[in-house]
Scaffold this motif. Structure first.
Motif, PDB file in Angstrom:
ATOM      1  N   SER A   1       0.638  -1.304   0.009  1.00 43.94           N
ATOM      2  CA  SER A   1       0.085   0.096  -0.055  1.00 43.94           C
ATOM      3  C   SER A   1       0.839   1.348  -0.018  1.00 43.94           C
ATOM      4  N   LEU A   2       2.063   1.025   0.033  1.00 45.65           N
ATOM      5  CA  LEU A   2       3.001   2.231  -0.095  1.00 45.65           C
ATOM      6  C   LEU A   2       3.486   2.984  -1.195  1.00 45.65           C
ATOM      7  N   ALA A   3       3.631   4.164  -1.334  1.00 42.68           N
ATOM      8  CA  ALA A   3       3.762   4.938  -2.548  1.00 42.68           C
ATOM      9  C   ALA A   3       5.152   4.433  -3.072  1.00 42.68           C
ATOM     10  N   PRO A   4       5.224   4.483  -4.138  1.00 44.53           N
ATOM     11  CA  PRO A   4       6.685   4.125  -5.047  1.00 44.53           C
ATOM     12  C   PRO A   4       7.727   4.950  -4.639  1.00 44.53           C
ATOM     13  N   SER A   5       7.541   6.329  -4.021  1.00 45.02           N
ATOM     14  CA  SER A   5       8.606   7.153  -3.609  1.00 45.02           C
ATOM     15  C   SER A   5       8.948   6.471  -2.326  1.00 45.02           C
ATOM     16  N   ASN A   6       7.981   5.877  -1.405  1.00 45.35           N
ATOM     17  CA  ASN A   6       8.179   5.520  -0.059  1.00 45.35           C
ATOM     18  C   ASN A   6       9.129   4.255  -0.232  1.00 45.35           C
ATOM     19  N   VAL A   7       8.606   3.279  -1.151  1.00 46.38           N
ATOM     20  CA  VAL A   7       9.249   1.926  -1.357  1.00 46.38           C
ATOM     21  C   VAL A   7      10.667   2.176  -1.610  1.00 46.38           C
ATOM     22  N   THR A   8      10.969   3.050  -2.722  1.00 47.98           N
ATOM     23  CA  THR A   8      12.392   3.677  -3.042  1.00 47.98           C
ATOM     24  C   THR A   8      13.361   4.048  -1.826  1.00 47.98           C
ATOM     25  N   GLY A   9      12.582   4.962  -1.142  1.00 52.45           N
ATOM     26  CA  GLY A   9      13.149   5.560   0.057  1.00 52.45           C
ATOM     27  C   GLY A   9      13.739   4.445   1.170  1.00 52.45           C
ATOM     28  N   LEU A  10      12.653   3.320   1.422  1.00 56.79           N
ATOM     29  CA  LEU A  10      12.890   2.473   2.208  1.00 56.79           C
ATOM     30  C   LEU A  10      13.854   1.450   1.831  1.00 56.79           C
ATOM     31  N   LEU A  11      14.116   1.171   0.414  1.00 53.27           N
ATOM     32  CA  LEU A  11      15.043   0.212  -0.111  1.00 53.27           C
ATOM     33  C   LEU A  11      16.187   0.862   0.203  1.00 53.27           C
ATOM     34  N   SER A  12      16.393   2.263  -0.023  1.00 53.12           N
ATOM     35  CA  SER A  12      17.580   2.850   0.319  1.00 53.12           C
ATOM     36  C   SER A  12      18.119   2.698   1.596  1.00 53.12           C
ATOM     37  N   TYR A  13      17.018   2.835   2.563  1.00 57.94           N
ATOM     38  CA  TYR A  13      17.563   2.921   4.064  1.00 57.94           C
ATOM     39  C   TYR A  13      17.919   1.217   4.461  1.00 57.94           C
ATOM     40  N   CYS A  14      17.112   0.409   3.621  1.00 58.58           N
ATOM     41  CA  CYS A  14      17.704  -1.045   3.922  1.00 58.58           C
ATOM     42  C   CYS A  14      19.020  -1.513   3.291  1.00 58.58           C
ATOM     43  N   VAL A  15      19.213  -0.845   2.277  1.00 61.00           N
ATOM     44  CA  VAL A  15      20.483  -1.137   1.801  1.00 61.00           C
ATOM     45  C   VAL A  15      21.623  -0.317   2.311  1.00 61.00           C
ATOM     46  N   GLN A  16      21.535   0.979   2.831  1.00 62.47           N
ATOM     47  CA  GLN A  16      22.434   1.554   3.764  1.00 62.47           C
ATOM     48  C   GLN A  16      22.702   0.967   5.090  1.00 62.47           C
ATOM     49  N   ASN A  17      21.865   0.439   5.654  1.00 61.22           N
ATOM     50  CA  ASN A  17      22.074  -0.368   6.810  1.00 61.22           C
ATOM     51  C   ASN A  17      22.058  -1.752   6.840  1.00 61.22           C
ATOM     52  N   ASN A  18      22.394  -2.289   5.714  1.00 62.54           N
ATOM     53  CA  ASN A  18      22.820  -3.483   5.562  1.00 62.54           C
ATOM     54  C   ASN A  18      21.916  -4.688   5.868  1.00 62.54           C
ATOM     55  N   TYR A  19      20.637  -4.354   5.840  1.00 66.09           N
ATOM     56  CA  TYR A  19      19.507  -5.319   5.895  1.00 66.09           C
ATOM     57  C   TYR A  19      19.417  -6.111   4.794  1.00 66.09           C
ATOM     58  N   LEU A  20      19.758  -5.963   3.630  1.00 65.35           N
ATOM     59  CA  LEU A  20      19.586  -6.511   2.353  1.00 65.35           C
ATOM     60  C   LEU A  20      21.332  -6.663   1.761  1.00 65.35           C
ATOM     61  N   GLN A  21      21.579  -7.800   1.554  1.00 61.46           N
ATOM     62  CA  GLN A  21      22.787  -8.228   0.916  1.00 61.46           C
ATOM     63  C   GLN A  21      22.764  -8.286  -0.509  1.00 61.46           C
ATOM     64  N   GLY A  22      24.212  -8.373  -0.920  1.00 59.77           N
ATOM     65  CA  GLY A  22      24.159  -8.455  -2.316  1.00 59.77           C
ATOM     66  C   GLY A  22      24.134  -7.295  -3.451  1.00 59.77           C
ATOM     67  N   ASN A  23      24.238  -7.523  -4.460  1.00 61.53           N
ATOM     68  CA  ASN A  23      24.117  -6.355  -5.845  1.00 61.53           C
ATOM     69  C   ASN A  23      22.643  -6.262  -6.121  1.00 61.53           C
ATOM     70  N   SER A  24      22.004  -7.302  -6.010  1.00 60.62           N
ATOM     71  CA  SER A  24      20.600  -7.092  -6.474  1.00 60.62           C
ATOM     72  C   SER A  24      19.780  -6.068  -5.960  1.00 60.62           C
ATOM     73  N   PRO A  25      19.964  -5.578  -4.661  1.00 56.47           N
ATOM     74  CA  PRO A  25      19.035  -4.482  -4.108  1.00 56.47           C
ATOM     75  C   PRO A  25      19.606  -3.125  -4.472  1.00 56.47           C
ATOM     76  N   SER A  26      20.967  -3.141  -4.572  1.00 58.55           N
ATOM     77  CA  SER A  26      21.587  -1.862  -5.031  1.00 58.55           C
ATOM     78  C   SER A  26      21.092  -1.444  -6.586  1.00 58.55           C
ATOM     79  N   THR A  27      21.355  -2.425  -7.217  1.00 63.21           N
ATOM     80  CA  THR A  27      20.751  -2.160  -8.730  1.00 63.21           C
ATOM     81  C   THR A  27      19.401  -1.870  -8.901  1.00 63.21           C
ATOM     82  N   LEU A  28      18.434  -2.659  -8.055  1.00 65.67           N
ATOM     83  CA  LEU A  28      16.927  -2.345  -8.078  1.00 65.67           C
ATOM     84  C   LEU A  28      16.847  -1.061  -7.474  1.00 65.67           C
ATOM     85  N   LEU A  29      17.622  -0.276  -6.536  1.00 69.41           N
ATOM     86  CA  LEU A  29      17.480   0.922  -6.073  1.00 69.41           C
ATOM     87  C   LEU A  29      17.839   1.828  -7.332  1.00 69.41           C
TER      88      LEU A  29
END
Length: 145
Positions: A56-84
């Motif tokens: 139910s989140l706006a695409p901009s919020n999802v993208t910001g959250l993905l940035s938070y997750c990548v920055q804080n190492n909650y997601l591993q690998g290159n795939s999250p960074s590439t998606l971001l």
């Protein structure tokens, strides 16, 4: 730690444990978190927390959250960074919005002034819930491309 100190620590922790065990469980918001369902509900049982669905989140919020997750190492690998990177380049994504900046700060912005902050979770609960939410955000981000 001496036995007497362990006993005192246990006695001191009992009121907190009792309060948590009688708090209402509000985990119904997990239905849309990419299949987290009962697993997430059991993590939050007794915590009084309810996490909104990432679908139910706006695409901009999802993208910001993905940035938070990548920055804080909650997601591993290159795939999250590439998606971001792909999401940031997508036409129409507003990276100057409050929803995007909230996401970068670990805040799920569900609209109408309602939010849920991953950043304010504490201890073991923070790691478990944030990792599960980040995995759901990753899945949601893929669906936005």
């Amino acid at each position: 730690m001496k036995k007497s100190n362990r006993f005192l620590a246990l006695i001191a922790a009992l009121p907190v444990a009792a309060a948590l065990s009688t708090a209402p469980a509000h985990a119904e918001g997990f239905g849309g978190l990419g299949g987290l369902g009962g697993d997430a509900s059991s993590l939050l049982s007794g915590s009084g927390l309810s996490v909104p669905s990432v679908s139910s989140l706006a695409p901009s919020n999802v993208t910001g959250l993905l940035s938070y997750c990548v920055q804080n190492n909650y997601l591993q690998g290159n795939s999250p960074s590439t998606l971001l990177s792909s999401l940031k380049q997508k036409a129409g994504l507003d990276t100057s919005s409050s929803q995007y900046s909230n996401g970068q700060n670990g805040i799920l912005d569900t609209g109408n002034g309602n939010t849920f902050s991953l950043a304010t979770l504490k201890g073991n609960l923070k790691q478990k819930i944030t990792t599960k939410v980040c995995n759901a955000v990753l899945k949601q981000g893929k669906s936005l491309l």
